[in-house]
Scaffold this motif. Sequence first.
Motif, mmCIF file in Angstrom:
data_model
loop_
_atom_site.group_PDB
_atom_site.id
_atom_site.type_symbol
_atom_site.label_atom_id
_atom_site.label_comp_id
_atom_site.label_asym_id
_atom_site.label_seq_id
_atom_site.Cartn_x
_atom_site.Cartn_y
_atom_site.Cartn_z
ATOM 1 N N ASP A 68 0.854 -1.195 0.000
ATOM 2 C CA ASP A 68 0.000 0.000 0.000
ATOM 3 C C ASP A 68 0.889 1.245 0.000
ATOM 4 O OD1 ASP A 68 -1.955 1.912 0.261
ATOM 5 O OD2 ASP A 68 -2.554 1.339 2.293
ATOM 6 N N ALA B 150 0.534 4.110 -1.625
ATOM 7 C CA ALA B 150 -0.214 5.362 -1.478
ATOM 8 C C ALA B 150 -0.561 5.608 -0.010
ATOM 9 C CB ALA B 150 -1.482 5.321 -2.325
ATOM 10 N N ASP C 193 0.686 8.647 2.549
ATOM 11 C CA ASP C 193 -0.225 9.464 3.362
ATOM 12 C C ASP C 193 0.350 9.689 4.763
ATOM 13 O OD1 ASP C 193 -2.067 9.701 1.344
ATOM 14 O OD2 ASP C 193 -3.360 8.074 2.073
ATOM 15 N N SER D 249 7.840 6.248 -4.039
ATOM 16 C CA SER D 249 6.608 6.879 -4.519
ATOM 17 C C SER D 249 6.882 8.030 -5.487
ATOM 18 C CB SER D 249 5.784 7.386 -3.329
ATOM 19 O OG SER D 249 6.527 8.333 -2.583
#
Length: 407
Positions: free
Chosen positions: A174, A176, A180, A212
């Motif tokens: 995960d 993304a 965050d 990322s």
Amino acid sequence: MTRCLQHLGMARAQLGQLEHGQTLLKEAASRARRLPCYGCSATSLFHLALLHIPLGAYDQALTLFDQADTMGREGGLGMIHSMQRSYRGLIHLERGQPELAAAHFQAVLADAAVATVTRLHATIFQAELDLRAGHPEAARASLEPLLAAGQPLGAAALRLGLPVLARARHATGDLAGALDQVNRLMAFEQARVPSLDGAAAVYETVETLLASGHSDHVGFVVQVLSQVAGATGGAIPGAWLHEARGLEAQHAGQTAQAAAHYRACIAVWQGAGLPFREGRARLRLAGALLPGTRRDREEARRELALARALLEQVGARAELDVIARLEGEYGLSAPGPERELLTRREREVLGLLSQGLPNRRIGTALGISERTVEVHVTNILAKLEVTSRVQAATYALEHQLSTGPKG
């Protein structure tokens, strides 16, 4: 006055003025003891201990925790006992003793009367242990509800918890969601003056930022680490900086620069006795070297062997899986017949040689003459097709050839 000294000492230390901050906290503890105000003394000693942890001064921290616990008991401040036990567990975790760490964390979490903030810290530390043990799903499950956006969290919880949750999300694919959490931490730190605790937190975000595609944000991390390392003069903040720069350079394809930074931080982690951090840095060094020349790949092979030994010691399953993948990808894992080439006595000599013992001490340990040891060493070098004792020791570690007694 005592509390003012305490808060001022904590603030000075976080800004890098360690000696001044420690002096103020010691004075606060001393004044509180004379009043007497055992609770104030315990709190000052506890915060003084915390300052030693990010600097790797674990023995001093443990001594101060003992003193804080004694003062806390005298003053009826039970929270100090539970909180210092959580941080004792963290020290065991950093020193490569996950079983002892887990015992401390579970004892705190099993106490129904423990304060909420203490439980939160113990949960974060247990999640770090789970993450290192290759259980990122467990780490996520414990941290997600506690660190959800909108929860009233203090600076310590944010700095301790968000990097762990980000790495857990990253490890489960995960990316993304990991970003965050990194962005939450970055927003928090960008509104503040660089501090020791802040540097320890942002140091763990670099891999997620690079993966990322936010390599531009790594500049902020490096800036924070540079300021804190310069202000404190501490070897461990300096190692954070080197490792961050190593990751940045590796991402940019600058192998030589990345390797130099990794070697610098490896020296610090090794000197501080932090096997997980040393093993992870050696793995990163190997990853930077493997695409290079034949000589680079030979060094990478040695680094992977050293990394495996360290990471097996602490049960770091995720990193061990990466080692296995790299060995398979670069054809480094095929077993050889070297063990059968060596006699039992030669393997015993090799084991002691790998510990750095000279021939005289090897002979004493095995009950043979120094001259006989010399003959064995000559035969070992010839059979393994290496030219030095260091190469033989490295080869033995890579191929698990040595057996026999400890020196």
